[in-house]
Scaffold this motif. Structure first.
Motif, PDB file in Angstrom:
ATOM      1  N   THR A  32      -3.960   1.556  -4.060  1.00 26.96           N
ATOM      2  CA  THR A  32      -3.812   0.189  -3.971  1.00 26.96           C
ATOM      3  C   THR A  32      -3.969  -0.184  -2.587  1.00 26.96           C
ATOM      4  OG1 THR A  32      -2.310  -0.047  -5.620  1.00 26.96           O
ATOM      5  CG2 THR A  32      -2.088  -1.681  -4.357  1.00 26.96           C
ATOM      6  N   ALA A  34      -4.241  -3.339   0.224  1.00 27.29           N
ATOM      7  CA  ALA A  34      -3.535  -4.742   0.399  1.00 27.29           C
ATOM      8  C   ALA A  34      -4.004  -5.233   1.952  1.00 27.29           C
ATOM      9  CB  ALA A  34      -2.287  -4.866   0.235  1.00 27.29           C
ATOM     10  N   ALA A  49      -3.548  -8.245  -2.669  1.00 33.23           N
ATOM     11  CA  ALA A  49      -3.580  -6.615  -2.921  1.00 33.23           C
ATOM     12  C   ALA A  49      -4.510  -6.602  -4.084  1.00 33.23           C
ATOM     13  CB  ALA A  49      -2.148  -6.012  -3.359  1.00 33.23           C
ATOM     14  N   TRP A  51      -5.394  -3.281  -7.094  1.00 32.06           N
ATOM     15  CA  TRP A  51      -5.005  -2.142  -7.701  1.00 32.06           C
ATOM     16  C   TRP A  51      -6.257  -1.221  -7.723  1.00 32.06           C
ATOM     17  CZ3 TRP A  51      -1.564  -3.246 -12.461  1.00 32.06           C
ATOM     18  CH2 TRP A  51      -0.054  -3.530 -12.160  1.00 32.06           C
ATOM     19  N   PRO A 100       0.566   1.709  -7.843  1.00 27.17           N
ATOM     20  CA  PRO A 100       0.651   0.264  -7.994  1.00 27.17           C
ATOM     21  C   PRO A 100       1.815  -0.536  -7.875  1.00 27.17           C
ATOM     22  CG  PRO A 100       0.979   1.488 -10.169  1.00 27.17           C
ATOM     23  CD  PRO A 100       1.047   2.642  -8.997  1.00 27.17           C
ATOM     24  N   TYR A 103       3.578  -4.010  -4.901  1.00 23.51           N
ATOM     25  CA  TYR A 103       2.213  -4.120  -4.180  1.00 23.51           C
ATOM     26  C   TYR A 103       2.551  -5.155  -2.966  1.00 23.51           C
ATOM     27  CZ  TYR A 103       2.289  -8.545  -6.939  1.00 23.51           C
ATOM     28  OH  TYR A 103       2.777  -9.528  -7.623  1.00 23.51           O
ATOM     29  N   SER A 104       3.412  -5.729  -2.989  1.00 22.06           N
ATOM     30  CA  SER A 104       3.891  -6.861  -1.750  1.00 22.06           C
ATOM     31  C   SER A 104       4.680  -6.389  -0.721  1.00 22.06           C
ATOM     32  CB  SER A 104       4.073  -8.095  -2.235  1.00 22.06           C
ATOM     33  OG  SER A 104       5.579  -8.196  -2.991  1.00 22.06           O
ATOM     34  N   TYR A 109       3.545   1.062   1.685  1.00 21.95           N
ATOM     35  CA  TYR A 109       2.183   1.504   2.231  1.00 21.95           C
ATOM     36  C   TYR A 109       2.513   2.453   3.313  1.00 21.95           C
ATOM     37  CZ  TYR A 109       0.240  -2.496  -0.573  1.00 21.95           C
ATOM     38  OH  TYR A 109       0.139  -3.339  -1.600  1.00 21.95           O
TER      39      TYR A 109
END
Length: 122
Positions: A32, A34, A49, A51, A100, A103-104, A109
């Motif tokens: 993923t 972003a 973001a 996927w 996945p 993601y925010s 990350y």
């Protein structure tokens, strides 16, 4: 893994700008990707973001104005920003995570670029 952003620069309100992130050491069809932005004195916030499958997500403040896309073969991720608003200068960074979920969430990350600055003059 190395992520290198480019495309930042001074713009006027209402302008468009396209940022790019060149990824090496990672296959974009497995992660993923972003974009996050950080204004001076503020926390880094989620912008968009995408996927591995190509499904996209956006922060509320950029919905309908920004578009995230990627080119797996070229290992690049782009952020098309339209109708830029006059706001404090911000650094936009791209990031990658092996999954996945959430993601925010910054903590998800594991790899980050150095960022590229996008100041918007008022």
């Amino acid at each position: 893994v190395q992520l290198v952003e480019s495309g930042g620069g001074l713009v006027q309100p209402g302008d468009s700008l396209r940022l790019s992130c060149a990824a090496s050491g990672v296959a974009l069809n497995n992660v993923t990707m972003a974009w996050f932005r950080q204004a001076p004195g503020k926390e880094r916030e989620f912008t968009a973001a995408i996927w591995a499958s190509g499904f996209q997500f956006y922060g509320d403040s950029v919905k309908d104005r920004f578009t995230i896309s990627k080119n797996n073969a070229r290992s690049t991720v782009s952020l098309q920003m339209n109708t830029l608003k006059p706001e404090a200068p911000a650094v936009y960074s791209c990031a990658a995570q092996y999954g996945p979920s959430s993601y925010s969430a910054l903590a998800q990350y594991s790899h980050w670029g150095q960022g590229t600055q996008v100041p918007v003059s008022s």
